[in-house]
Scaffold this active site. Structure first.
Site, mmCIF file in Angstrom:
data_model
loop_
_atom_site.group_PDB
_atom_site.id
_atom_site.type_symbol
_atom_site.label_atom_id
_atom_site.label_comp_id
_atom_site.label_asym_id
_atom_site.label_seq_id
_atom_site.Cartn_x
_atom_site.Cartn_y
_atom_site.Cartn_z
ATOM 1 N N ASP A 30 0.850 -1.192 0.000
ATOM 2 C CA ASP A 30 0.000 0.000 0.000
ATOM 3 C C ASP A 30 0.887 1.246 0.000
ATOM 4 O O ASP A 30 1.883 1.320 0.720
ATOM 5 C CB ASP A 30 -0.916 -0.001 1.230
ATOM 6 N N ILE A 31 0.504 2.219 -0.813
ATOM 7 C CA ILE A 31 1.303 3.440 -0.963
ATOM 8 C C ILE A 31 1.248 4.301 0.300
ATOM 9 O O ILE A 31 2.135 5.121 0.541
ATOM 10 C CB ILE A 31 0.810 4.231 -2.208
ATOM 11 N N HIS A 100 -10.332 -5.215 -3.532
ATOM 12 C CA HIS A 100 -9.009 -5.473 -2.935
ATOM 13 C C HIS A 100 -9.160 -5.909 -1.490
ATOM 14 O O HIS A 100 -10.049 -5.457 -0.781
ATOM 15 C CB HIS A 100 -8.090 -4.254 -3.049
ATOM 16 N N LEU A 101 -8.248 -6.769 -1.096
ATOM 17 C CA LEU A 101 -8.179 -7.249 0.286
ATOM 18 C C LEU A 101 -6.935 -6.629 0.911
ATOM 19 O O LEU A 101 -5.828 -6.787 0.386
ATOM 20 C CB LEU A 101 -8.072 -8.776 0.279
HETATM 21 P P1 AMP Z 1 -9.766 1.392 0.199
HETATM 22 O O1 AMP Z 1 -9.909 2.653 1.004
HETATM 23 O O2 AMP Z 1 -10.172 0.164 0.931
HETATM 24 O O3 AMP Z 1 -10.416 1.529 -1.150
HETATM 25 O O4 AMP Z 1 -8.204 1.215 -0.019
HETATM 26 C C1 AMP Z 1 -7.510 1.754 -1.090
HETATM 27 C C2 AMP Z 1 -6.057 1.685 -0.712
HETATM 28 O O5 AMP Z 1 -5.291 1.851 -1.890
HETATM 29 C C3 AMP Z 1 -5.591 2.761 0.279
HETATM 30 O O6 AMP Z 1 -5.063 2.142 1.441
HETATM 31 C C4 AMP Z 1 -4.536 3.544 -0.506
HETATM 32 O O7 AMP Z 1 -3.458 3.950 0.292
HETATM 33 C C5 AMP Z 1 -4.117 2.524 -1.552
HETATM 34 N N1 AMP Z 1 -3.580 3.067 -2.785
HETATM 35 C C6 AMP Z 1 -4.098 4.048 -3.548
HETATM 36 N N2 AMP Z 1 -3.345 4.247 -4.642
HETATM 37 C C7 AMP Z 1 -2.326 3.357 -4.579
HETATM 38 C C8 AMP Z 1 -1.206 3.082 -5.409
HETATM 39 N N3 AMP Z 1 -0.987 3.744 -6.544
HETATM 40 N N4 AMP Z 1 -0.347 2.103 -5.020
HETATM 41 C C9 AMP Z 1 -0.556 1.435 -3.868
HETATM 42 N N5 AMP Z 1 -1.605 1.648 -3.043
HETATM 43 C C10 AMP Z 1 -2.472 2.608 -3.396
#
Ligand code: AMP
Ligand code: ZN
Length: 114
Positions: A30-31, A100-101
């Site tokens: 996760d970023i 996503h999990l």
């Molecule tokens: P959710 O809030 O459950 O939809 O989680 C989305 C997750 O994606 C969040 O924890 C963000 O930090 C993560 N995220 C968003 N963009 C990216 C990216 N480019 N690479 C990795 N993680 C990301």
């Protein structure tokens, strides 16, 4: 799917820190990590959310969980524990509309979640 950042990551059009990939799933860090270990496990196939899974997708979540187990072992969080999270919709806090999990570990989580 156009304009989906996780599809971009799956198709390697966007850079990410991939920790696992196979025919059906990709996992990457996760970023914006909320724990020392915070990995997202996503299907290559675009599915908007857990609420959009169909009969044909029934094995998918089990496979996602098995990859989470492997990631937990690799990161040595399998004994102390970890949290698996799927957010859905506005109230669930979903921000990326591609199923996503989350696997998070390496610290003690609190309950209830915010
Ligand atoms: P959710 O809030 O459950 O939809 O989680 C989305 C997750 O994606 C969040 O924890 C963000 O930090 C993560 N995220 C968003 N963009 C990216 C990216 N480019 N690479 C990795 N993680 C990301
Ligand atoms: Zn997508």
């Amino acid at each position: 799917m156009a304009d989906c950042i996780f599809c971009e990551i799956v198709n390697k059009r966007m850079k990410s820190d991939i920790v696992h990939e196979d025919d059906e799933l990709v996992a990457f860090n996760d970023i914006n990590p909320q724990a020392p270990v915070h990995v997202l496990i996503v299907p290559r196939k675009h599915i908007d959310s857990v609420q959009d899974m169909k009969q044909d997708d029934t094995e998918l979540m089990s496979k996602m969980v098995l990859i989470a187990q492997k990631i937990a072992k690799k990161n040595k969080i399998d004994e102390d524990g970890y949290r698996l999270v799927v957010n859905y919709g506005v109230n669930g806090g979903q921000t990326v509309p591609h199923l996503h999990l989350h696997i998070m570990g390496g610290r003690r989580m609190t309950w209830p979640p915010g």
